[in-house]
Design an enzyme around this catalytic site. Structure first.
Site, PDB file in Angstrom:
ATOM      1  CG  HIS A  37      -1.944  -1.062   1.230  1.00  0.00           C
ATOM      2  ND1 HIS A  37      -2.844  -1.249   0.203  1.00  0.00           N
ATOM      3  CD2 HIS A  37      -2.193  -2.055   2.127  1.00  0.00           C
ATOM      4  CE1 HIS A  37      -3.610  -2.301   0.479  1.00  0.00           C
ATOM      5  NE2 HIS A  37      -3.226  -2.809   1.639  1.00  0.00           N
TER       6      HIS A  37
ATOM      7  CG  HIS B  66      -6.463  -5.504   1.724  1.00  0.00           C
ATOM      8  ND1 HIS B  66      -5.933  -6.412   2.612  1.00  0.00           N
ATOM      9  CD2 HIS B  66      -7.652  -5.090   2.257  1.00  0.00           C
ATOM     10  CE1 HIS B  66      -6.754  -6.546   3.649  1.00  0.00           C
ATOM     11  NE2 HIS B  66      -7.802  -5.755   3.456  1.00  0.00           N
TER      12      HIS B  66
HETATM   13  C1  FKS Z   1     -11.215  -3.099   7.249  1.00  0.00           C
HETATM   14  C2  FKS Z   1     -10.281  -1.888   7.228  1.00  0.00           C
HETATM   15  C3  FKS Z   1      -8.991  -2.254   6.624  1.00  0.00           C
HETATM   16  C4  FKS Z   1      -6.632  -1.593   6.418  1.00  0.00           C
HETATM   17  C5  FKS Z   1      -6.355  -2.911   5.801  1.00  0.00           C
HETATM   18  C6  FKS Z   1      -4.890  -3.000   5.431  1.00  0.00           C
HETATM   19  C7  FKS Z   1      -4.508  -4.296   4.778  1.00  0.00           C
HETATM   20  C8  FKS Z   1      -3.000  -4.447   4.644  1.00  0.00           C
HETATM   21  C9  FKS Z   1      -2.535  -5.555   3.726  1.00  0.00           C
HETATM   22  C10 FKS Z   1      -1.010  -5.629   3.725  1.00  0.00           C
HETATM   23  F1  FKS Z   1      -0.576  -6.578   2.912  1.00  0.00           F
HETATM   24  F2  FKS Z   1      -0.478  -4.498   3.324  1.00  0.00           F
HETATM   25  F3  FKS Z   1      -0.555  -5.902   4.926  1.00  0.00           F
HETATM   26  N1  FKS Z   1      -7.915  -1.410   7.030  1.00  0.00           N
HETATM   27  N2  FKS Z   1     -12.586  -2.768   7.136  1.00  0.00           N
HETATM   28  O1  FKS Z   1      -3.028  -6.803   4.146  1.00  0.00           O
HETATM   29  O2  FKS Z   1      -2.973  -5.348   2.412  1.00  0.00           O
HETATM   30 ZN    ZN Z   2      -4.073  -7.396   2.594  1.00  0.00          ZN
END
Ligand code: FKS
Ligand code: ZN
Length: 343
Positions: free
Chosen positions: A159, A197
């Protein structure tokens, strides 16, 4: 397969993140990496190597100096205000509001951060730099002839863009490694992002370039973080047009439909003919992941590794997300062992 790992990941140990209007304990926690390295040892996947220090140069090939300097100094600037808790932003430069870099640490946090889920503490820079060094150490092994290596990076990276951080990521380990391949003589590098993600940082970093093909399979941004990027009609721009592929998938996706999209992505990579393949390896597609909604099972990760091995490319696995912590070691090593079985 050899694994590169640094204990310094423990220096990133956030207290809480903002989700659904509440501060909850960080999902991105030190135990994630511990459980993976334990599984690497238990299954005798291969030797475990420490990270070498590559300094700032390879990082600055893809990240702005401003972001890097900010990450180096943020904790000190925050602590200088007398605060002892983790640093998080609370205001953002949405379009129409301008994007001036303020002298205030609160202004700077909002300027560089994309969310309030990515706390900065005293050890953050140390962990972040170690994570990039883990990626670069593993990259060098692949560049010098190893078939594949596993960079057990933590914190994750996909990200983080050239001038922003967030989503638990500070520096884009996969992007830094891809650029290192090019700087060491590769003509073309492909990044396949299988984290749940969308890899918005990776997309932003290489969007205008044809020397890095970026392919991302992820939860549809209509439904999921990071919401603003990751749609299928984003295909790259200028010289990079046609060199970015987004494959958004709906909540509830299982291996049957996941693997169809995977074949589309792999086909495009094969056609591109890269000299090296970087995998942004997220395991948050697992059926029991606490923050995600795909339905992959333990055995699907072995299949994923097998499909990646079919590409017959020098391959660098970079650890990204995965929050069903108890299952994270098994799922991660299933991918790597599935890859190795194909040889
Ligand atoms: C959920 C809210 C989500 C942020 C999620 C971040 C995911 C991070 C990731 C990484 F690989 F970068 F660690 N908030 N409703 O898993 O993509
Ligand atoms: Zn993720």
């Amino acid at each position: 397969m050899r694994t590169v790992f640094s204990e310094d990941h423990r220096c990133q140990d956030g207290r809480s993140e903002l989700i659904e209007g509440q501060f909850v304990p960080c999902n991105e926690m030190p135990r994630r990496a511990e459980i993976v390295i334990d599984r690497v040892r238990a299954t005798k996947l291969g030797e475990i190597l420490p990270a070498q220090d590559f300094g700032l140069d390879p990082i600055l090939r893809v990240h702005d100096k401003g972001l890097v300097t900010f990450l180096q100094n943020a904790w000190e600037e925050w602590a200088a205000t007398g605060r002892t808790f983790d640093a998080l932003p609370h205001v953002w430069p949405v379009p129409g509001l301008g994007r001036r870099l303020s002298d205030s640490i609160d202004g700077k946090l909002g300027y560089y951060a994309i969310d309030a889920g990515t706390p900065i503490m005293s050890g953050t820079w140390r962990a972040v730099q170690a994570s990039a060094n883990v990626a670069l150490t593993a990259q060098k092994l692949v560049a010098t002839g190893e078939r594949a290596t596993f960079a057990l990076c933590r914190p994750p990276g996909h990200h983080a863009g050239s001038d922003f951080y967030g989503g638990y990521c500070f520096l884009n380990n996969a992007g830094i490694a891809a650029q290192a391949f090019l700087d060491q003589g590769a003509k073309r590098v492909a990044i396949l992002d299988v984290d749940y993600h969308h890899g918005n940082g990776t997309q932003q970093m290489f969007y205008g370039r044809a020397d890095v093909l970026t392919v991302s399979l992820h939860a549809d941004p209509k439904q999921e973080f990071p919401y603003f990027l990751g749609y299928a009609d984003e295909i790259g721009a200028g010289a990079g047009e046609g060199y970015h592929v987004n494959l958004p998938l709906p909540w509830g996706t299982d291996w049957a439909s996941y693997s169809e999209a995977l074949e589309v992505g792999l086909k495009r990579i094969r056609q591109y003919g890269p000299d090296a393949l970087v995998i942004s390896l997220g395991l948050d597609t697992f059926e029991h992941d606490p923050i995600s909604r795909f339905k992959l099972k333990h055995e699907d990760y072995s299949r994923l590794g097998d499909r990646i091995a079919w590409m017959e490319l020098p391959t660098l696995f970079i650890m990204e997300g995965g929050y069903a912590v108890d299952a994270l070691g098994v799922n991660t090593v299933n991918v790597l062992a599935g890859f190795e079985q194909r040889g």
